[in-house]
Write an enzyme that holds these catalytic residues in place. Sequence first.
Site, short mmCIF file in Angstrom:
data_model
loop_
_atom_site.label_atom_id
_atom_site.label_comp_id
_atom_site.label_asym_id
_atom_site.label_seq_id
_atom_site.Cartn_x
_atom_site.Cartn_y
_atom_site.Cartn_z
N LYS A 103 0.83 -1.21 0.00
CA LYS A 103 0.00 0.00 0.00
C LYS A 103 0.86 1.26 0.00
O LYS A 103 1.83 1.35 0.76
CB LYS A 103 -0.93 -0.03 1.22
CG LYS A 103 -1.96 1.10 1.27
CD LYS A 103 -2.87 0.94 2.47
CE LYS A 103 -3.88 2.07 2.57
NZ LYS A 103 -4.76 1.93 3.74
N SER A 118 -9.52 2.33 2.78
CA SER A 118 -8.51 3.01 1.99
C SER A 118 -7.53 2.07 1.30
O SER A 118 -6.71 2.51 0.49
CB SER A 118 -7.73 3.98 2.89
OG SER A 118 -7.05 3.29 3.92
N SER A 163 -10.40 0.03 6.77
CA SER A 163 -9.71 0.18 5.50
C SER A 163 -9.11 -1.10 4.94
O SER A 163 -8.70 -1.12 3.78
CB SER A 163 -8.61 1.24 5.63
OG SER A 163 -9.17 2.51 5.75
#
Length: 477
Positions: free
Chosen positions: A82, A157, A181
């Site tokens: 990420k 996210s 997330s």
Amino acid sequence: MADTELAYMSAHEALDLFRRKKLSPVEHMQAMVARAAEVEPKVNALTNTYFDQALAQAAKAEAKYASAKRTRALEGLAIGIKDESFIKGLPTTNGSLAMKDFVADTTSPVNAQILAAGGIMHCRTATPEFSCTVTTHSKLWGVTRNPWNLSLSPGGSSGGSAASLASGTSALCTGSDIAGSIRIPASTCGLYGLKPTFGRNPADSPFNLDQYAVDGALARTAKDMILLQNVMCGPHKNDMVSLRPKLRIPTDVQPIKGWKIAYSPNLGFYEVSEDVRRNTEAALDVFRSAGAIVEEVDIGWSADILDGALAHLEHLFGGSLRELVDSDPDIFMPYTRALVDGGRASNAARFLQAGEIANKMYGEISKIFARYRLLICPTTALESVPADCDGVSDEVRINGKKVHPLTGWIMTPPFNMLNHCPVVSAPSGRAKSGVPTGIQIVGHTYRDADVCRAALAYEDIRGSEFAKLESRPDFRG
């Protein structure tokens, strides 16, 4: 074997074939690079890519397997990381124009552990700006779309990680979870995602001290999720709250016969779509077929608990981003500015009130855990929202009723407030839109092994979402 089959192969199967010299890590990496060339123009899950370097590293892994030297837990696997955590000497953008030129001078603890285990970072995965919302789009990288239905979001996210896995462009991916997330994208993309107990996985300062925030694993199978979690977890010299000793979670299927499982269809206050409700109830039947006893319960929560979660998040993000946003507000996304603006009204009393709400919540759910080993509920109340939904001005409806565009469709924040309760999001089916739905498997505090054991038993009966060609995303929109 076709490139598509290689791209969707489970991490465990790939490792087994590497060890038996039936598959080269180079071939496996090449399949995902080819897959990215095919699907990325549609999905936009990746930010910076390092394919040439990754192929060179895969060749070194191939040589290691060929020499019969001892190999490491993730040797030769393509790991999407990420784009919010650090790799020394490489960019980390956090999805923001404000960080487009930032180069990290350290490596985040979990990333260091992944690389030390032989994982190959071939790409960074998209995130909304500073992980400030639960869809994935930014001015820097654009809109990330759900491979199952390109008009809808993969969530956020960690949406880029989830979309990459569902697209077949990574073997495993990292995520982080401060309000859902990891679990939200896992749900919308048909994956398994673990929000571990706070402190189980080491993290960077200062978010390592925020008890809502954890790093964790996403994968196409429960077994693969545990593989990555076992690498990511453990105490770290730079994180004083990282738990010791290191917890190694078994990856073999073990029985859950006789386990008592509580079920809440809506956590007491969410409006839940019919597709989500139907798929959740079908998932409960899988647990019953495994010999578990499932009973519906009333938790006793109400919608005001979300005010506590939002107060905490606004205080945190407002404090950390206010100076940056105020310096050049026009370059930031509306959702980032809204969170910062909410933080302007924050004070110590409001922040402490969020903690009091969490303590009251735990007092109520602890009564459930006194009688049941697990709690199951939906991960999201709606399968997804439009890919470019900003969580601020868009209208979101469930069963014809208008809900909050940010918090009204996600059922995850309560379990960030209960920060020591581990949660797995597991796939439960698909909605009429074609987008998957998910369930949350919630455990007692510190019982990460329980939620993973339940996920393995569930998957053993239900099967994999990606095992067959006809059950994979078709990238329709």
